[in-house]
Scaffold this motif. Structure first.
Motif, PDB file in Angstrom:
ATOM      1  N   TYR A 157       0.806  -1.222   0.000  1.00 28.10           N
ATOM      2  CA  TYR A 157       0.000   0.000   0.000  1.00 28.10           C
ATOM      3  C   TYR A 157       0.845   1.282   0.000  1.00 28.10           C
ATOM      4  CZ  TYR A 157       1.212  -1.143   4.830  1.00 28.10           C
ATOM      5  OH  TYR A 157       1.904  -1.526   5.946  1.00 28.10           O
ATOM      6  N   CYS A 158       2.143   1.152   0.226  1.00 27.66           N
ATOM      7  CA  CYS A 158       2.937   2.344   0.550  1.00 27.66           C
ATOM      8  C   CYS A 158       3.681   2.922  -0.647  1.00 27.66           C
ATOM      9  CB  CYS A 158       3.928   1.996   1.656  1.00 27.66           C
ATOM     10  SG  CYS A 158       4.942   3.397   2.158  1.00 27.66           S
ATOM     11  N   ARG A 176       3.406   0.988  13.945  1.00 26.01           N
ATOM     12  CA  ARG A 176       2.029   0.545  13.764  1.00 26.01           C
ATOM     13  C   ARG A 176       2.005  -0.953  13.476  1.00 26.01           C
ATOM     14  NH1 ARG A 176      -1.192   4.851   9.972  1.00 26.01           N
ATOM     15  NH2 ARG A 176      -1.090   6.683  11.343  1.00 26.01           N
ATOM     16  N   GLU A 225      -0.395  -2.211  11.905  1.00 18.40           N
ATOM     17  CA  GLU A 225      -1.059  -2.133  10.580  1.00 18.40           C
ATOM     18  C   GLU A 225      -2.378  -2.907  10.533  1.00 18.40           C
ATOM     19  OE1 GLU A 225       0.150   0.225   9.035  1.00 18.40           O
ATOM     20  OE2 GLU A 225       2.316   0.242   9.246  1.00 18.40           O
ATOM     21  N   PRO A 235      -6.961   6.998   7.876  1.00 21.64           N
ATOM     22  CA  PRO A 235      -7.582   6.301   6.749  1.00 21.64           C
ATOM     23  C   PRO A 235      -6.534   5.864   5.726  1.00 21.64           C
ATOM     24  CG  PRO A 235      -7.921   8.671   6.555  1.00 21.64           C
ATOM     25  CD  PRO A 235      -7.273   8.438   7.896  1.00 21.64           C
ATOM     26  N   PHE A 236      -6.752   4.719   5.130  1.00 20.06           N
ATOM     27  CA  PHE A 236      -5.942   4.304   3.972  1.00 20.06           C
ATOM     28  C   PHE A 236      -6.229   5.268   2.824  1.00 20.06           C
ATOM     29  CE2 PHE A 236      -6.492   2.301  -0.196  1.00 20.06           C
ATOM     30  CZ  PHE A 236      -5.168   2.046  -0.509  1.00 20.06           C
ATOM     31  N   ILE A 237      -5.173   5.660   2.111  1.00 21.14           N
ATOM     32  CA  ILE A 237      -5.331   6.517   0.928  1.00 21.14           C
ATOM     33  C   ILE A 237      -4.502   5.894  -0.191  1.00 21.14           C
ATOM     34  CG2 ILE A 237      -5.003   8.843  -0.036  1.00 21.14           C
ATOM     35  CD1 ILE A 237      -5.032   9.931   2.837  1.00 21.14           C
ATOM     36  N   MET A 270      -4.295   1.198   9.824  1.00 15.84           N
ATOM     37  CA  MET A 270      -5.002   1.999   8.817  1.00 15.84           C
ATOM     38  C   MET A 270      -6.479   1.618   8.831  1.00 15.84           C
ATOM     39  SD  MET A 270      -2.459   2.031   5.558  1.00 15.84           S
ATOM     40  CE  MET A 270      -2.200   0.283   5.610  1.00 15.84           C
ATOM     41  N   LEU A 330       3.758   8.746   1.062  1.00 11.59           N
ATOM     42  CA  LEU A 330       3.235   7.417   1.399  1.00 11.59           C
ATOM     43  C   LEU A 330       1.951   7.154   0.632  1.00 11.59           C
ATOM     44  CD1 LEU A 330       3.658   7.589   5.291  1.00 11.59           C
ATOM     45  CD2 LEU A 330       5.327   6.864   3.590  1.00 11.59           C
ATOM     46  N   TYR A 331       1.202   8.246   0.361  1.00 12.05           N
ATOM     47  CA  TYR A 331      -0.074   8.149  -0.360  1.00 12.05           C
ATOM     48  C   TYR A 331      -0.232   9.425  -1.167  1.00 12.05           C
ATOM     49  CZ  TYR A 331      -0.939  10.576   4.038  1.00 12.05           C
ATOM     50  OH  TYR A 331      -0.824  11.416   5.112  1.00 12.05           O
ATOM     51  N   GLN A 365      11.368   9.724  11.657  1.00 16.35           N
ATOM     52  CA  GLN A 365      10.687   8.661  10.913  1.00 16.35           C
ATOM     53  C   GLN A 365      11.372   8.408   9.584  1.00 16.35           C
ATOM     54  OE1 GLN A 365       6.573   8.758   8.831  1.00 16.35           O
ATOM     55  NE2 GLN A 365       6.158   7.871  10.831  1.00 16.35           N
TER      56      GLN A 365
HETATM   57  N1  5AD Z   1      -2.453   5.342   3.189  1.00 16.11           N
HETATM   58  C1  5AD Z   1      -2.523   5.655   4.494  1.00 16.11           C
HETATM   59  N2  5AD Z   1      -1.540   5.403   5.383  1.00 16.11           N
HETATM   60  C2  5AD Z   1      -0.434   4.800   4.913  1.00 16.11           C
HETATM   61  N3  5AD Z   1       0.684   4.412   5.545  1.00 16.11           N
HETATM   62  C3  5AD Z   1       1.504   3.862   4.636  1.00 16.11           C
HETATM   63  N4  5AD Z   1       0.937   3.875   3.416  1.00 16.11           N
HETATM   64  C4  5AD Z   1      -0.281   4.452   3.562  1.00 16.11           C
HETATM   65  C5  5AD Z   1      -1.356   4.732   2.680  1.00 16.11           C
HETATM   66  N5  5AD Z   1      -1.306   4.426   1.384  1.00 16.11           N
HETATM   67  C6  5AD Z   1       0.860   4.514   6.990  1.00 16.11           C
HETATM   68  C7  5AD Z   1       1.224   3.159   7.604  1.00 16.11           C
HETATM   69  C8  5AD Z   1       2.565   3.416   8.244  1.00 16.11           C
HETATM   70  C9  5AD Z   1       2.566   4.908   8.446  1.00 16.11           C
HETATM   71  C10 5AD Z   1       3.917   5.524   8.564  1.00 16.11           C
HETATM   72  O1  5AD Z   1       1.902   5.399   7.304  1.00 16.11           O
HETATM   73  O2  5AD Z   1       0.253   2.807   8.583  1.00 16.11           O
HETATM   74  O3  5AD Z   1       2.756   2.723   9.460  1.00 16.11           O
END
Ligand code: 5AD
Ligand code: FES
Length: 344
Positions: A68-69, A160, A162, A231-233, A201, A307-308, A106
């Motif tokens: 996801y990252c 995290r 996760e 939230p996941f993005i 997330m 990251l997103y 970080q």
């Molecule tokens: N969307 C949201 N959070 C994310 N992280 C990594 N990728 C994404 C994403 N696509 C978060 C993870 C990680 C933190 C540093 O960023 O939970 O632990």
């Protein structure tokens, strides 16, 4: 008795009951009562204080490949960067002048920063700013490495988990990464006397409400001092580019649940929440969060720590973020404070 009544009374539920509580997240009355209790508790322990953590994203190299990252090692489109010890100290200086008393280092899991290099950076920061707390967020390391960083002066560690569900964890990560290892690291960090932050997330691809109930259950057993959720993005250079982002409302609901479960927890209103909704961080504070994590990274690197997609604050100087956040925090009746903000 409805599960919300039980939860508001006992602050504690069984796993199936958490599931039942989460199923009510779209119910306005339930969400409202939960939020009121979360705010009551945060005010009881923290008044109207909001703590800041100056975030220094010091490397975007990463050996891992979390699917996801955006900065996963396998993404060859990212321009990689590393900050030197001197550059990191410059960030701390700017942050200290803005009133920050916690710094978070970080980065991706980057072997360039050997344990010795990390320990030296930690030592230099703590020597220069003995009144500040230092948090690390640099992933999975051995017990010995964590011990070395702790001895060098690190106070806190964010890692995290996760997701606490094995199957979901495996679907989001390559085979080289295991949930068991993550959990082991968190236990090691606790044992070494770090103030520990876990988290997850919301709305990760394939995540269901029962997975979130599992997360709450795991947190209830781990009892961390900090919990980071956002939230996941989707990120355009990942296999999840076309997935939906997580829900802001569900994230807010979970922030309130977590505040009620752990009245004294340090709970950030995250950048991801602010990215999905222009008022996301304010809403997070109004749902029970008590921490914000302004960016202290050099502006020239910020867009590279993506990251997103559409991450906010990537074009702003540290001082602008401080002023902007101050206004935002005040708009919902809280106050940024110049304190380390240790766990109670
Ligand atoms: N969307 C949201 N959070 C994310 N992280 C990594 N990728 C994404 C994403 N696509 C978060 C993870 C990680 C933190 C540093 O960023 O939970 O632990
Ligand atoms: Fe960074 Fe608003 S908090 S610009």
């Amino acid at each position: 008795m409805k599960v919300i009544d039980k939860f508001l009374e006992s602050h504690w539920l069984s796993k199936p009951e958490y599931m039942e509580l989460l199923q009510a997240w779209e119910d306005v009355e339930t969400a409202g009562r939960l939020r009121d209790e979360a705010v009551r508790l945060r005010k009881q322990y923290y008044g109207n204080k909001v703590f800041t953590r100056g975030l220094i994203e010091f490397t975007n190299y990463c050996k891992n490949n979390c699917y996801y990252c955006g900065i996963r090692g396998g993404n060859s489109h990212v321009k990689r960067y590393r900050l030197t010890g001197d550059e990191i100290l410059e960030c701390c200086k700017a942050g200290y002048e803005l009133g920050y008393r916690t710094f978070v280092l970080q980065g991706g899991e980057d072997a360039y920063y050997t344990d010795e290099k990390m320990a030296e950076i930690i030592y230099r920061i703590k020597k220069e700013y003995p009144d500040c707390a230092l948090t690390l967020s640099i992933g999975e390391k051995s017990y010995e490495s964590y011990r070395m960083f702790r001895r060098a002066g690190a106070d806190r560690y964010l890692l995290r988990h996760e997701t606490a569900d094995d199957e979901l964890y495996s679907s989001l990560h390559p085979e080289t990464m295991r949930l068991e290892t993550r959990k082991q690291c968190l236990l090691h960090l606790k044992e070494l006397g770090y103030q520990v932050g876990a988290g997850f997330m919301v709305g990760a691809p394939g995540q269901r409400l029962d997975h979130l109930a599992e997360d709450l259950w795991f947190l209830q057993t781990l009892k961390p001092q900090m919990i980071g959720i956002g939230p996941f993005i989707p990120h355009h250079d990942t296999i999840y580019a076309q997935e939906k982002a997580g829900s802001v409302e569900l994230t807010l609901f979970l922030l309130s649940v977590i505040r009620v479960m752990f009245p004294k927890i340090l709970l950030p209103a995250t950048t991801a929440l602010g990215t999905l909704d222009p008022k996301g961080r304010e809403k997070g504070l109004a749902a029970g969060a008590n921490v914000v994590m302004p960016n202290l990274s050099p502006v020239k690197n910020r867009k590279l720590y993506e990251l997103y997609d559409n991450k906010i604050c990537t074009g702003d100087e540290a001082a602008e973020c401080r002023a902007c956040l101050g206004r935002r925090v005040e708009s919902v009746g809280y106050q940024l404070v110049e304190e380390r903000g240790d766990a109670l």
